[in-house]
Design an enzyme around this catalytic site. Structure first.
Site, short mmCIF file in Angstrom:
data_model
loop_
_atom_site.label_atom_id
_atom_site.label_comp_id
_atom_site.label_asym_id
_atom_site.label_seq_id
_atom_site.Cartn_x
_atom_site.Cartn_y
_atom_site.Cartn_z
N HIS A 45 3.96 -2.20 3.02
CA HIS A 45 4.11 -0.89 2.14
C HIS A 45 5.23 -0.78 1.70
O HIS A 45 6.15 -0.67 2.30
CB HIS A 45 3.61 0.00 3.54
CG HIS A 45 2.67 0.25 4.38
ND1 HIS A 45 2.77 -0.76 5.59
CD2 HIS A 45 1.39 1.01 3.97
CE1 HIS A 45 1.37 -0.96 5.93
NE2 HIS A 45 0.60 0.27 5.06
N ASP B 293 0.81 -1.24 -0.28
CA ASP B 293 -0.41 -0.12 0.42
C ASP B 293 0.90 1.32 -0.31
O ASP B 293 2.61 0.85 0.24
CB ASP B 293 -1.24 0.05 1.64
CG ASP B 293 -1.98 -0.87 1.25
OD1 ASP B 293 -1.95 -1.68 0.50
OD2 ASP B 293 -2.78 -1.22 2.20
NI NI Z 1 -2.56 3.30 3.10
#
Ligand code: NI
Length: 236
Positions: free
Chosen positions: A187, A45
């Protein structure tokens, strides 16, 4: 291509075991391969980001591992080259809103535009498609699911990589909690996460895991993804 991949990776895993001198050879001297392939999905993400996402893509390509990227519009619009690369290299690209807003509790017009702007960008850069949604913080307000025209993806393994920024801790947390059909949250904007992710791929591939996109993971389990439904693992 998709059908040939698991066997290839299973053989590669067997080859690794052979090099390590472990029992990948049966008494009659034939190489064994894992009886059942284990599938898992890595999701990334908040990117893409130059300097981390590109290194991650290099490493995933070297390892023959697919992943899913939930991109933020503000980042994606300045890294359309990375979006194209994700698509060309077999990864799934999804929507993480334009400016990473918390959809839960925000006004209807904000929710609509935050999602629609990213969908328009991805359509422009990558072509017509179904760009699945990962709501920032993993949720939408109960009762607003019917506004969402695509499947939504949560996760079942969260090593909180953004908090520790520590490769070893992230690797340990993921390895301790991953099972077949896990969806792992990471991430791609932290160097420590890129290093951790590639180490995770190496370790789990040696255990017979195959890395697929979320869409592929659901399909492999016979799940037909529905708009507005939040999926946490490959089985639902
Ligand atoms: Ni996020």
């Amino acid at each position: 291509m998709r059908k040939a991949l698991p066997l290839f990776l299973a053989l590669a895993a067997a080859a690794v075991l052979l090099r390590m001198g472990q029992s990948a050879v049966t008494a009659d001297n034939r190489t064994t391969i894992p009886a059942e392939t284990k599938y898992v999905a890595l999701t990334f993400d908040d990117g893409p980001k130059a300097g981390t996402t590109d290194l991650l893509l290099d490493g995933l390509r070297e390892r023959g591992a697919s992943a899913t990227f939930f991109v933020v519009g503000e980042q994606a619009v300045i890294h359309t080259d990375l979006l194209r690369r994700m698509q060309e290299e077999g990864h799934q690209v999804g929507n993480h809103t334009w400016s990473h807003v918390r959809l839960q509790g925000s006004a209807p017009e904000v929710r609509r535009s935050e999602i629609a702007q990213v969908d328009a960008l991805l359509t422009e850069v990558l072509g017509e498609g179904m760009y699945w949604l990962r709501p920032p913080y993993g949720q939408v307000s109960p009762g607003t699911e019917q506004e969402i025209s695509v499947p939504m993806v949560k996760w079942s393994v969260d090593p909180r990589d953004w908090e520790s920024r520590d490769r070893k801790k992230v690797v340990a947390a993921v390895l301790a909690n991953t099972k077949p059909n896990s969806i792992i949250l990471l991430h791609d904007i932290y160097p420590s996460t890129v290093e951790a992710a590639l180490e995770i791929v190496d370790v789990l591939q040696a255990q017979g895991y195959v890395f697929v996109t979320v869409e592929e993971l659901l399909r492999l389990n016979g799940v037909t993804p529905q708009p507005g439904v939040l999926y946490r693992t490959g089985t639902g």
